[in-house]
Scaffold this active site. Structure first.
Site, short mmCIF file in Angstrom:
data_model
loop_
_atom_site.label_atom_id
_atom_site.label_comp_id
_atom_site.label_asym_id
_atom_site.label_seq_id
_atom_site.Cartn_x
_atom_site.Cartn_y
_atom_site.Cartn_z
N GLU A 212 0.17 26.86 34.85
CA GLU A 212 -0.84 26.25 33.99
C GLU A 212 -0.18 25.19 33.12
O GLU A 212 0.80 25.48 32.44
CB GLU A 212 -1.46 27.34 33.12
CG GLU A 212 -2.64 26.90 32.32
CD GLU A 212 -3.29 28.09 31.60
OE1 GLU A 212 -4.46 28.39 31.89
OE2 GLU A 212 -2.62 28.69 30.76
N TYR B 290 -6.38 19.57 31.33
CA TYR B 290 -5.99 20.92 31.75
C TYR B 290 -5.75 20.93 33.26
O TYR B 290 -6.59 20.46 34.02
CB TYR B 290 -7.10 21.94 31.42
CG TYR B 290 -6.81 23.30 32.00
CD1 TYR B 290 -6.16 24.26 31.25
CD2 TYR B 290 -7.15 23.61 33.33
CE1 TYR B 290 -5.86 25.50 31.79
CE2 TYR B 290 -6.85 24.84 33.88
CZ TYR B 290 -6.20 25.78 33.10
OH TYR B 290 -5.89 27.00 33.64
#
Ligand code: ADP
Ligand code: MG
Length: 317
Positions: free
Chosen positions: A197, A109
């Site tokens: 993101e 992530y």
């Protein structure tokens, strides 16, 4: 302003960052052609809506033939996909993105937001790729590494390396990961993003580092500096009442309750919503008409509030 995954990936590609090749399609004939053109056996058909969590909701499908690709797309077109980010009514899938499949070794992530305390962008990185970051933050916050950076200097390589190594990117791929993180940090500032993101950033069996998902939001207050971004706006994905409100400079967010709120000032609007909630009601919207609201703005605001079928009463505060 939000954009689609495929648009975010095009911005990443233009910035020289690694993303899969893909095609944007709105019919199953286009999907079939896209599969053939990509010339990789494994492809992925991905619903394009302004919300994440598509994988678990059937909006991301791995396919191994043109027929499978068509079938996957047909299962998405016209469907209201319900994910944890869409709300209970879901979001209709009008288009899909067909891209090359990657042989994933690991998923990570990477996210960037503005840290309001330090007043700088902060990059967050975690070994828990593919997971919702909110869950990681709540349950295992120690698995999220952070690096703040100044927009002028950018994220330095040593910090990028600390994050990449810290989340477990293998030694041999660190250089590629560093290039990606530094480049993403730069893009975030250049485009005045409010969120960037990459979940997941993947390492591949072939020794690559590549963004398999991409979510980019822009600070609407800075859009006047980015004419190149305005064509990326997709009004199909936005609430009609919110679009109308933005034409009148009203800060309006549609919610699910039955009590319309007409309030001057964001703080008072928040407090009014809290009071409604405290007394067992539920607000139909957040609305800050602003301090210097004109008759025209207030009229528009009432029109928007009353066009919402869920509204049973309006609280003017
Ligand atoms: P969402 O976050 O909306 O569920 P993602 O794009 O993150 O959608 O896809 C979900 C999962 O599907 C990823 O975590 C990854 O495991 C897999 N995936 C997505 N794109 C690819 C790809 N190009 N190749 C291989 N696997 C993929
Ligand atoms: Mg994702």
């Amino acid at each position: 302003m939000k954009i689609h995954e495929y648009q975010a990936k095009e911005l990443l590609r233009a910035a020289g960052l690694a993303v899969p090749q893909g095609r944007y399609c709105s019919t199953s004939a286009e999907v079939k052609a896209a599969y053939d053109e990509l010339e990789t056996e494994l492809c992925v058909v991905k619903a394009q809506i302004h919300a994440g969590g598509r994988g678990k909701a059937g909006g991301v499908k791995l396919v191994r033939s043109a027929a499978e690709a068509e079938e996957a797309a047909d299962s998405m077109f016209g469907v209201k996909l319900i994910t944890h980010q869409t709300g209970p009514e879901g979001q209709e899938v009008r288009r899909v993105w067909v891209e090359e499949g990657s042989a994933i070794a690991s998923e990570y992530y990477i996210g960037i937001v503005v840290d309001r305390e330090t007043q700088e962008p902060v990059m967050m990185a975690s070994s828990e790729g593919g997971m919702e970051i909110e869950t990681v933050a709540a349950e295992t916050p120690e698995l999220i590494l952070k690096a703040g950076y100044s927009p002028d200097a950018g994220l330095n390589e040593a910090e990028a390396r600390r994050l990449a190594a810290g989340i477990g990117v293998p030694e041999a791929l660190l250089d590629q990961a560093v290039v990606f993180l530094v480049g993403l940090a730069k893009l975030f500032c250049e485009k005045d993003c409010s969120l960037a993101e990459i979940n997941p950033l993947a390492t591949t069996e072939g020794g690559g580092v590549i963004a398999l998902d991409a979510k980019i939001n822009f600070d609407s207050n800075a859009l006047f500096r980015h004419e190149e971004l305005s064509p990326l706006r997709d009004l199909d994905e936005e609430d009609a009442k919110e679009i109308e409100a933005s034409r009148f400079d009203l800060n309006y967010i549609a919610l699910d309750g039955s009590i319309g709120c007409m309030v001057n000032g964001a703080g008072l609007a928040m407090a009014s919503m809290d009071v409604i909630q405290l007394h067992g009601g539920s607000p139909a919207n957040f609305l800050d008409v602003g301090g210097g609201a004109t008759k025209e703005n207030v009229t528009a605001a009432f029109r928007i509030l009353l066009s919402d079928e869920k509204v049973k009463a309006v609280l003017v505060n």
